[in-house]
Design an enzyme around this catalytic site. Sequence first.
Site, PDB file in Angstrom:
ATOM      1  CE  LYS A 158      -4.402  -1.669   1.901  1.00  0.00           C
ATOM      2  NZ  LYS A 158      -5.452  -1.515   2.521  1.00  0.00           N
TER       3      LYS A 158
ATOM      4  CE  LYS B 211      -5.708  -8.886  -1.519  1.00  0.00           C
ATOM      5  NZ  LYS B 211      -5.864  -8.230  -0.166  1.00  0.00           N
TER       6      LYS B 211
ATOM      7  CE  LYS C 203     -13.004  -4.491   1.265  1.00  0.00           C
ATOM      8  NZ  LYS C 203     -11.633  -4.051   2.065  1.00  0.00           N
TER       9      LYS C 203
HETATM   10  P1  TYM Z   1     -10.177  -6.425   3.981  1.00  0.00           P
HETATM   11  O1  TYM Z   1     -11.131  -5.370   4.445  1.00  0.00           O
HETATM   12  O2  TYM Z   1      -9.054  -6.328   3.032  1.00  0.00           O
HETATM   13  O3  TYM Z   1     -10.806  -7.952   3.850  1.00  0.00           O
HETATM   14  C1  TYM Z   1     -11.949  -8.448   4.483  1.00  0.00           C
HETATM   15  C2  TYM Z   1     -11.617 -10.021   4.550  1.00  0.00           C
HETATM   16  O4  TYM Z   1     -11.762 -10.461   3.532  1.00  0.00           O
HETATM   17  C3  TYM Z   1     -10.597 -11.356   3.131  1.00  0.00           C
HETATM   18  N1  TYM Z   1     -10.054 -11.121   1.869  1.00  0.00           N
HETATM   19  C4  TYM Z   1      -9.797 -12.305   1.048  1.00  0.00           C
HETATM   20  N2  TYM Z   1     -10.174 -13.519   1.131  1.00  0.00           N
HETATM   21  C5  TYM Z   1      -9.824 -14.297   0.146  1.00  0.00           C
HETATM   22  N3  TYM Z   1      -9.511 -13.925  -1.211  1.00  0.00           N
HETATM   23  C6  TYM Z   1      -9.408 -12.536  -1.566  1.00  0.00           C
HETATM   24  N4  TYM Z   1      -8.945 -12.109  -2.613  1.00  0.00           N
HETATM   25  C7  TYM Z   1      -9.684 -11.758  -0.163  1.00  0.00           C
HETATM   26  N5  TYM Z   1      -9.375 -10.363  -0.142  1.00  0.00           N
HETATM   27  C8  TYM Z   1      -9.789 -10.141   0.895  1.00  0.00           C
HETATM   28  C9  TYM Z   1      -9.551 -10.899   4.213  1.00  0.00           C
HETATM   29  O5  TYM Z   1      -8.551 -11.624   4.302  1.00  0.00           O
HETATM   30  C10 TYM Z   1     -10.326 -10.366   5.135  1.00  0.00           C
HETATM   31  O6  TYM Z   1     -10.558 -11.458   6.031  1.00  0.00           O
HETATM   32  N6  TYM Z   1      -7.015  -5.597   7.983  1.00  0.00           N
HETATM   33  C11 TYM Z   1      -8.298  -6.256   7.715  1.00  0.00           C
HETATM   34  C12 TYM Z   1      -9.526  -5.821   8.411  1.00  0.00           C
HETATM   35  C13 TYM Z   1      -9.390  -6.035   9.810  1.00  0.00           C
HETATM   36  C14 TYM Z   1      -9.683  -7.009  10.693  1.00  0.00           C
HETATM   37  C15 TYM Z   1      -9.529  -6.606  11.908  1.00  0.00           C
HETATM   38  C16 TYM Z   1      -9.974  -8.647  10.285  1.00  0.00           C
HETATM   39  C17 TYM Z   1      -9.338  -4.890  10.656  1.00  0.00           C
HETATM   40  N7  TYM Z   1      -9.464  -5.508  11.994  1.00  0.00           N
HETATM   41  C18 TYM Z   1      -9.566  -7.565  12.998  1.00  0.00           C
HETATM   42  C19 TYM Z   1     -10.053  -9.331  11.431  1.00  0.00           C
HETATM   43  C20 TYM Z   1      -9.980  -8.990  12.812  1.00  0.00           C
HETATM   44  C21 TYM Z   1      -8.670  -5.894   6.185  1.00  0.00           C
HETATM   45  O7  TYM Z   1      -8.064  -4.823   5.651  1.00  0.00           O
HETATM   46  O8  TYM Z   1      -9.414  -6.830   5.551  1.00  0.00           O
END
Ligand code: TYM
Length: 333
Positions: free
Chosen positions: A114, A197, A200
Amino acid sequence: MTPKKVMLSAVQPSNRLTLGNYLGALKNWVQLQSQFDCLFFAVDLHAITVRQDPKELREQTYRAIATYIAAGIDPDSVTLFAQSHVPQHAELAWVLNCFVYMGELSRMTQFKDKSAKQGQNIPVGLFTYPALMAADILLYKTHLVPVGEDQKQHLEITRDIAQRMNQIYGNDLFTVPEIYLPPVGARIMSLQNPLSKMSKSDPDPQSAVYLTDTDDQIRKKLKRAVTDSGSEIAYTAEKPGIKNLIDIQAAITGQSPEQITQTYAGKQYGHLKVDTAELVATAVGPIRDRTEQLLRDRSYLDDLLKQGAKKARTRAEKTLGDVFDRLGLIRRG
Ligand code: TYM
């Protein structure tokens, strides 16, 4: 009766959610929710580590919560909230910032990816992002965190911080959380570049299926999905495009990738694409429609967020009070 263990997870409301978010995270929250005491929230404070349009951010935060419910999260038995409504997250994050090291944070691949896109001015929040995420998790004495593979490193650093502080202040301070990765679907790849990957924040909307896409858009995106040279349908790292489509089918149906591959003996890429498109449309369609329905009733969502934040604050304040106490801060009234 022993109390249920705590499961917690979250999504950044930085854009519309994707099929990757659903298969890597949400679908597993839904499957596991009845076995745990669950907290699910939208991490709006994490989202502002990169510039957001204010109107859009507010909209996406409502949308994220509505999508959780539309995907099958039971709003009456779990705690749903917006991260910024529970100030203890930011407070504990400060404390954890004092126990995590620059070297550790510099090694985070998400930070490297990022920050590379930010040019000269890299917000400090992007660097300390994992401390806020660790705070999210440790505040609730969480046992299990169901996420996709890209969050594994953040879970590891959370465990390291918890163990480090437990060693200094007592082993009962924090619960050291476990990660839950689904057997398939933990890393859904971009439809346009199966080596990266599905995300979004990808600027190319063709690269991802959004949970807002119409059936028609889904069919078109899968039809155009980049596949590999050759014509044989095989589940192998040498055919990442085909492997991704098989993984998507496996994550949706619960069948193993091997079982799915067998059904395509002698068939062509086109068959696989068409079938995958139909399966995705059938999975996403009801979530999309229900989300739109829920979004029409803002007062219901506001109520839910209000109640959720109230419950979460009480729980979070207990842990934070204990942390402040052990660190030697005078208890607040
Ligand atoms: P984020 O918003 O990027 O993604 C949310 C969840 O979706 C999963 N994910 C995927 N899984 C499979 N294939 C993909 N291409 C894919 N893209 C995203 C992510 O692994 C995630 O589970 N830092 C985290 C958010 C967060 C969080 C937390 C999660 C903040 N605090 C506490 C768990 C516990 C994030 O940016 O997720």
